[in-house]
Design a protein around this motif. Sequence first.
Motif, short mmCIF file in Angstrom:
data_model
loop_
_atom_site.label_atom_id
_atom_site.label_comp_id
_atom_site.label_asym_id
_atom_site.label_seq_id
_atom_site.Cartn_x
_atom_site.Cartn_y
_atom_site.Cartn_z
N THR A 14 16.85 4.15 8.87
CA THR A 14 16.67 4.36 10.30
C THR A 14 17.91 3.88 11.02
N ASP A 15 18.51 4.75 11.86
CA ASP A 15 19.72 4.36 12.58
C ASP A 15 19.37 3.56 13.83
N GLU A 16 20.39 3.15 14.57
CA GLU A 16 20.20 2.30 15.76
C GLU A 16 19.42 3.00 16.86
N ASN A 17 19.31 4.34 16.79
CA ASN A 17 18.54 5.09 17.78
C ASN A 17 17.12 5.40 17.32
N GLY A 18 16.75 4.88 16.14
CA GLY A 18 15.41 5.09 15.62
C GLY A 18 15.24 6.38 14.84
N LYS A 19 16.31 7.13 14.62
CA LYS A 19 16.23 8.39 13.89
C LYS A 19 16.24 8.09 12.38
N VAL A 20 15.31 8.72 11.66
CA VAL A 20 15.20 8.52 10.22
C VAL A 20 16.08 9.54 9.49
N HIS A 21 16.93 9.03 8.59
CA HIS A 21 17.82 9.86 7.78
C HIS A 21 17.38 9.75 6.32
N ILE A 22 17.46 10.88 5.63
CA ILE A 22 16.98 10.95 4.25
C ILE A 22 18.17 11.14 3.32
N PHE A 23 18.18 10.36 2.23
CA PHE A 23 19.24 10.41 1.24
C PHE A 23 18.63 10.48 -0.16
N GLU A 24 19.38 11.05 -1.08
CA GLU A 24 19.04 10.96 -2.49
C GLU A 24 19.98 9.93 -3.12
N ARG A 25 19.39 8.94 -3.78
CA ARG A 25 20.22 7.94 -4.47
C ARG A 25 20.59 8.54 -5.83
N VAL A 26 21.90 8.76 -6.03
CA VAL A 26 22.35 9.39 -7.26
C VAL A 26 22.92 8.39 -8.26
N GLU A 27 23.31 7.23 -7.78
CA GLU A 27 23.90 6.22 -8.67
C GLU A 27 23.89 4.88 -7.95
N GLU A 28 23.87 3.83 -8.76
CA GLU A 28 24.06 2.49 -8.20
C GLU A 28 25.13 1.81 -9.02
N ILE A 29 26.07 1.19 -8.34
CA ILE A 29 27.16 0.49 -9.01
C ILE A 29 27.17 -0.96 -8.54
N GLU A 30 27.91 -1.78 -9.25
CA GLU A 30 28.05 -3.18 -8.85
C GLU A 30 29.54 -3.51 -8.79
#
Length: 94
Positions: A14-30
Motif C-alpha cells: 500500500t502506497d502513501e495514498n492508500g492505493k494497493v499495488h500488486i507484485f509477483e515475488r520472483v526471487e529473494e536475495i541477501e
Amino acid sequence: MSERPEGVDIIETTDENGKVHIFERVEEIEVNGQPYALLVYQGSEDEKPPEGYDEEIVVMRVSKDPDGTDVFEQIEDEEEFDRVLTYIEALDMD
C-alpha cells in the motif's frame, strides 16, 4: 481479486495514498545479511499495467513485522540501492 496460479508468490503493498499495488515475488536475495525481494509489478487493485507494458524488476528491502509477516520497504538510501544493484548485476540476472 482473481484466482492466482498455484506456486505464484503474489504480494500487495500500500502506497502513501492508500492505493494497493500488486507484485509477483520472483526471487529473494541477501546482501550483507539483509534480504531483498525482486518483484514484477502486476498492477493495482483497480487496474492492470497498460498493454505493451515492459516488465521491470522492482527491488524492495524485506523485514519482518512483530507477527513475523514480511514487510516490503522501498530502498531510500542510494548507497544501499547501489550495493544491491551491483550484487544483482554480478549474478547476471535478467
